[in-house]
Design an enzyme around this catalytic site. Structure first.
Site, PDB file in Angstrom:
ATOM      1  N   GLU A 173       0.822  -1.224   0.000  1.00 60.59           N
ATOM      2  CA  GLU A 173       0.000   0.000   0.000  1.00 60.59           C
ATOM      3  C   GLU A 173       0.852   1.268   0.000  1.00 60.59           C
ATOM      4  O   GLU A 173       0.741   2.106   0.889  1.00 60.59           O
ATOM      5  CB  GLU A 173      -0.958  -0.021   1.198  1.00 60.59           C
ATOM      6  CG  GLU A 173      -1.887  -1.226   1.177  1.00 60.59           C
ATOM      7  CD  GLU A 173      -2.682  -1.404   2.474  1.00 60.59           C
ATOM      8  OE1 GLU A 173      -2.681  -0.492   3.308  1.00 60.59           O
ATOM      9  OE2 GLU A 173      -3.288  -2.472   2.632  1.00 60.59           O
ATOM     10  N   GLU A 288      -5.626 -10.958  -1.302  1.00 66.40           N
ATOM     11  CA  GLU A 288      -6.397 -10.838  -0.055  1.00 66.40           C
ATOM     12  C   GLU A 288      -7.910 -10.861  -0.330  1.00 66.40           C
ATOM     13  O   GLU A 288      -8.683 -10.148   0.316  1.00 66.40           O
ATOM     14  CB  GLU A 288      -6.034  -9.533   0.678  1.00 66.40           C
ATOM     15  CG  GLU A 288      -4.556  -9.384   0.949  1.00 66.40           C
ATOM     16  CD  GLU A 288      -4.195  -8.133   1.759  1.00 66.40           C
ATOM     17  OE1 GLU A 288      -5.096  -7.515   2.354  1.00 66.40           O
ATOM     18  OE2 GLU A 288      -2.996  -7.794   1.794  1.00 66.40           O
TER      19      GLU A 288
END
Ligand code: G3I
Length: 379
Positions: A173, A288
């Site tokens: 991220e 994920e």
């Protein structure tokens, strides 16, 4: 589709979830025997990792040490369905680094051994993230020591598992459009102390410590349609292009895929982006996956129908990209999911974002994923 107003009727959704006309025989058997049964009764119904492997795809899940130890039935479900495991938290700095001078591999080693003893691979999440940092981090890290702390963390942790990893999420991220930088980079301690080159440093250090590991940049909010996700995709693509052009050892993009059920999972912006990533020569990993149902109507059949439809639509779309060879969900059962905690429903009902319910029974989402794997082109 507007939030809370499903376009499909309840009857449509039940049909979608339970009707298997035209599906392969094993899918009909799955639904007839599987839905509503216990995990034990279900164990004869085939496994996600087997059907995925028959198409050249490695399927796995996020796990936690505590859960695998405390819940043998859940652990059995994991060993039945997964070919690769990733620790949810055990490889993050706050778990690994009790003090600036110490490393505690007890949690991650336990999961790695569990994976190994069941013939599964192990992937690492994550080496560089501005979250999940230990309390000592902020008062200890400064301009003078940041580079050395980052490099020694990566060389020690990657070196600990050298030659044994499926892949590493090296940077997690790294983009935050709202931070206002022209390059879209998130303003984190690493960026402040080391500049944008912190990513180059991290990938080079990981590659040096384990030249065989697949090194991945992992990102969220890439999937939905709309302007915000498009900006996110553009910034990530520009970042990946810069890294590849500079010869940084990066091998894959991890697309987290925390979906909401109402999003168009197969939108044209995402399609263009995935082609461009493949053109850079990178693998695409789904890292994920789960489908949030927190804004859907409460009725379980309706919710499960919409969630399963989203799993099916996304997988049917994404598995057409042959560089997708790894697909991980963020947990297997609604018994253990971060979603209800982070995204609680207004009506207080429990979320149902995963493939098995809280009693470890397969849900329509399970059948949807099995079917999408079955239909996926071989790679
Ligand atoms: O370990 C402590 C425990 O001792 C304590 O009793 C408990 C009290 O709440 O907290 C425990 O730590 C929590 C940990 O999860 C284990 O449950 C942390 O406070 C909590 O912040 C941590 O949240 C994790 C989060 O990342 C931050 O690290 C979630 O479980 C995990 O699912 C989530 O995973 C992220 C990925 O890393 C990146 N992508 C998004 C994904 C979901 O947010």
């Amino acid at each position: 589709m507007s939030i809370g107003t499903p376009m499909l009727t309840r009857r449509d959704l039940l049909k979608l979830a339970l009707t298997t006309a035209g599906a392969p025989a094993y899918v009909q058997g799955l639904v007839q025997r599987g839905v509503g049964q216990t995990a034990d009764a279900f164990s004869s119904l085939g496994s996600l990792q087997q059907i995925a492997a028959s198409r050249g795809i490695r399927f796995g899940s996020m796990v936690r040490k505590k859960t695998l130890i405390a819940d043998p039935k859940y652990a059995g479900l994991v060993t039945q369905h997964c070919r690769v495991l990733v620790p949810g938290n055990e490889l993050k700095w706050d778990a690994l680094r009790p003090t600036p001078d110490q490393f505690d591999f007890s949690g991650s080693d336990w999961i790695q051994q569990f994976a190994k003893s069941h013939g599964m691979q192990f992937r690492g999440h994550t080496l560089v993230w501005e979250q999940a940092l230990p309390k000592w981090f902020v008062p200890t890290i400064n301009l003078d020591n940041a580079k050395q702390v980052l490099l020694s963390h990566i060389s020690t942790v990657v070196g600990h598992y050298a030659g044994q990893m499926h892949s590493w999420d090296v940077v997690n991220e790294g983009i935050e459009i709202e931070d206002g930088r022209a390059d879209g980079l998130k303003v984190t301690p690493w960026l402040i102390y080391l500049g944008p080159e912190y990513m180059d440093l991290a990938f080079h250090a990981a590659h040096q410590a384990d030249p065989k590991a697949m090194l991945v940049y992992n990102e969220n909010r890439l999937e939905p349609e709309g302007a915000a996700a498009e900006r996110q995709r553009q910034a990530v693509l520009a970042l990946l292009t810069r890294l590849v052009k500079r010869g940084v050892p990066i091998h894959g993009l991890g697309i987290q895929s925390h979906f909401v059920a109402e999003t168009d999972a197969a939108n044209s912006g995402l399609k263009r982006f995935l082609h461009a990533v493949e053109d850079l020569g990178l693998f695409i990993l789904i890292t994920e996956l789960d489908v949030r149902d927190y804004r859907l109507p409460g009725d379980i059949a309706v919710r499960d129908g919409m969630v399963s439809k989203q799993y099916y639509n996304y997988l049917s779309f994404i598995l057409k990209f042959k560089s997708v060879k790894t697909l991980m969900t963020w947990g297997l059962s609604d018994r253990y999911t971060w979603q209800p905690k982070d995204n609680p429903r207004n009506d207080g009902l429990t979320g149902r974002p995963l493939l098995f319910d809280a009693n470890l029974r397969p849900k329509p989402a399970f059948e949807a994923v099995m079917r999408a794997f079955d239909e996926a082109p071989r790679r």
